[in-house]
Design a protein around this motif. Sequence first.
Motif, short mmCIF file in Angstrom:
data_model
loop_
_atom_site.label_atom_id
_atom_site.label_comp_id
_atom_site.label_asym_id
_atom_site.label_seq_id
_atom_site.Cartn_x
_atom_site.Cartn_y
_atom_site.Cartn_z
N ALA A 129 0.83 -1.21 0.00
CA ALA A 129 0.00 0.00 0.00
C ALA A 129 0.86 1.26 0.00
CB ALA A 129 -0.93 -0.01 1.22
N VAL A 130 1.95 1.23 0.77
CA VAL A 130 2.89 2.36 0.76
C VAL A 130 3.47 2.55 -0.63
CG1 VAL A 130 5.08 3.21 1.67
CG2 VAL A 130 3.43 2.17 3.21
N ALA A 131 3.80 1.44 -1.30
CA ALA A 131 4.35 1.53 -2.65
C ALA A 131 3.37 2.17 -3.62
CB ALA A 131 4.75 0.14 -3.13
N VAL A 132 2.10 1.77 -3.52
CA VAL A 132 1.08 2.34 -4.41
C VAL A 132 0.95 3.84 -4.19
CG1 VAL A 132 -1.39 2.37 -4.91
CG2 VAL A 132 -0.21 0.20 -4.65
N ASP A 258 -2.65 15.56 -1.39
CA ASP A 258 -3.48 14.48 -0.82
C ASP A 258 -2.71 13.16 -0.77
OD1 ASP A 258 -6.18 13.35 -0.03
OD2 ASP A 258 -5.77 12.19 -1.84
N LEU A 259 -2.01 12.83 -1.84
CA LEU A 259 -1.27 11.57 -1.87
C LEU A 259 -0.06 11.60 -0.94
CD1 LEU A 259 -1.45 10.85 -5.70
CD2 LEU A 259 -2.57 9.54 -3.88
N GLU A 260 0.54 12.76 -0.77
CA GLU A 260 1.65 12.86 0.17
C GLU A 260 1.19 12.58 1.60
OE1 GLU A 260 4.93 16.14 1.81
OE2 GLU A 260 3.70 16.57 0.05
N LEU A 267 3.12 5.17 5.94
CA LEU A 267 4.48 4.89 6.42
C LEU A 267 4.54 4.87 7.93
CD1 LEU A 267 7.58 4.62 5.83
CD2 LEU A 267 7.67 7.11 6.04
N ASP A 268 3.83 5.78 8.59
CA ASP A 268 3.86 5.83 10.05
C ASP A 268 3.35 4.55 10.69
OD1 ASP A 268 4.93 8.38 10.02
OD2 ASP A 268 2.97 9.38 10.13
N GLN A 269 2.50 3.81 9.97
CA GLN A 269 1.98 2.56 10.52
C GLN A 269 2.93 1.38 10.33
OE1 GLN A 269 -2.01 1.84 8.96
NE2 GLN A 269 -2.37 4.04 8.75
N HIS A 270 3.96 1.55 9.51
CA HIS A 270 4.85 0.43 9.21
C HIS A 270 5.94 0.32 10.27
CE1 HIS A 270 7.50 -2.25 6.93
NE2 HIS A 270 6.44 -2.50 6.18
N PRO A 271 6.30 -0.90 10.68
CA PRO A 271 7.34 -1.06 11.72
C PRO A 271 8.72 -0.60 11.28
CG PRO A 271 6.64 -3.20 10.82
CD PRO A 271 5.68 -2.19 10.32
N ALA A 287 11.29 8.56 2.60
CA ALA A 287 11.34 7.24 3.23
C ALA A 287 10.22 6.35 2.70
CB ALA A 287 11.24 7.37 4.74
N ALA A 288 9.04 6.93 2.47
CA ALA A 288 7.94 6.15 1.90
C ALA A 288 8.28 5.68 0.50
CB ALA A 288 6.66 6.99 1.88
N ARG A 289 8.94 6.52 -0.29
CA ARG A 289 9.35 6.11 -1.63
C ARG A 289 10.38 5.00 -1.58
NH1 ARG A 289 9.95 12.10 -4.51
NH2 ARG A 289 7.72 12.64 -4.45
N VAL A 290 11.33 5.11 -0.65
CA VAL A 290 12.35 4.07 -0.52
C VAL A 290 11.73 2.76 -0.08
CG1 VAL A 290 14.41 3.37 0.76
CG2 VAL A 290 14.22 5.71 -0.11
N LEU A 291 10.87 2.81 0.95
CA LEU A 291 10.22 1.58 1.42
C LEU A 291 9.34 0.98 0.34
CD1 LEU A 291 9.49 -0.40 3.70
CD2 LEU A 291 7.69 1.20 4.39
N GLY A 292 8.65 1.82 -0.42
CA GLY A 292 7.79 1.29 -1.48
C GLY A 292 8.55 0.53 -2.55
N GLU A 293 9.81 0.91 -2.79
CA GLU A 293 10.58 0.24 -3.83
C GLU A 293 11.34 -0.97 -3.31
OE1 GLU A 293 10.02 1.04 -6.86
OE2 GLU A 293 8.77 2.70 -6.17
N ILE A 294 11.82 -0.96 -2.08
CA ILE A 294 12.59 -2.11 -1.58
C ILE A 294 11.71 -3.10 -0.84
CG2 ILE A 294 14.65 -0.67 -1.39
CD1 ILE A 294 14.31 -0.68 1.62
#
Length: 411
Positions: A129-132, A258-260, A267-271, A287-294
Amino acid sequence: MFCGIDWAEDHHDIALVTDHGSLAAKLRITDDVEGLNQLLALLAEHGDTPEEPIPVAIETSRGLLVSCLRATGRPVYAINPMAVARYRERHSVARKKSDHLDAMTLANILRTDMAAHRPLPADSDLARAVAVLARAQQDAVWDRVQAANKLRSHLREYYPALLAAFAGTREGICAPAARALLAAAPTPAQAARLTAAQLRSLLKRAGRTRGINAEAQRLKAILRADYLHQPPLVEDAMGRQALALLRQLDAACASCADLETAAVDSLDQHPDAEILTSFPGLGKLTAARVLGEIGDDRSRFADARALKAYAGSAPVTRASGKSTFVIHRRVKNQRLAAAGYSWAFSALTASPGARIHYDRRREAGDRHIAAQRNLFNRLIGCLHHCLATRQLYSEAIAFPNPTTVPDSQAA
């Protein structure tokens, strides 16, 4: 048994191949629930079990079919269409092609070279979901830039006063004040008739709270200065076009905001959020972009070198005979590489060690882009270690024994 799926918009061709390369079954299914049930039934007839699922190769990593296949727990391999075209030439030099042959080619890729390909990562639903959201926000930023460029190009033809009024601002014509002014006065003639009181009202409506009087006087002086003008009828027509372009820009700006917010909230909900944001220069959106890709599947990258290659920060060595070339990597995750550049650039002022590392690379002869990429390579290696060991970033460990501290950091 190996399964290949040739994906299409409304139907999919299925081919099952044995470990000897012979065709065991073929089927064409529709892109709906009935088609998925037919596929699962066909796999079950040929030995598919939850303990030993039949691997599936397909040319895309997205779509409802891929999502449903991943939900069954089976390994799904997304094969690059260019690679499939090369494999197809191994079996036929006549350049013949059909959906069924493509499905067989995909199945044979798994049969012969499964170890050379990686299945889709088993990321959590939250990470996906973060990646989307992060990718959608990045796309919205690109749409905003495109819309702003179109509007700026149009304003240059008939409305130089507006461009001059916001030339020194950070956001330019994307600023809320600029968009509010253009909406209220889409032509230079209308803008020249605006009073100081009307300009103050526009600034307040745009969200400005400080220096309103001074800003209103500044805008009034600029808008009433002498400029070249189009004929009145042409100017009015170009004002109508500007309003149409402004609506596109307003929609893009609203989508970005809105998307930001949605990406940061996810992201805040992810461990992993605490670890990611502990790195210098890595804000929540980046950080959300990095997590979404890796992703958060720790088995996806065997080591830090694999992650660096995926991000494009690790160089590529080409050696043939007595010739050896070390060049930057072109085949990479472009979104992660773009986020890495922003991350490394921000780290220069947030981390003394990062700044020393960058300056050392510059002194060694690297250009700015190369030094930034080298710094990103160092930071993403540290990120891999921190995520694997579940620890926060440490400046002393990431950049031990700094030799000098830049004057800007020391101040």
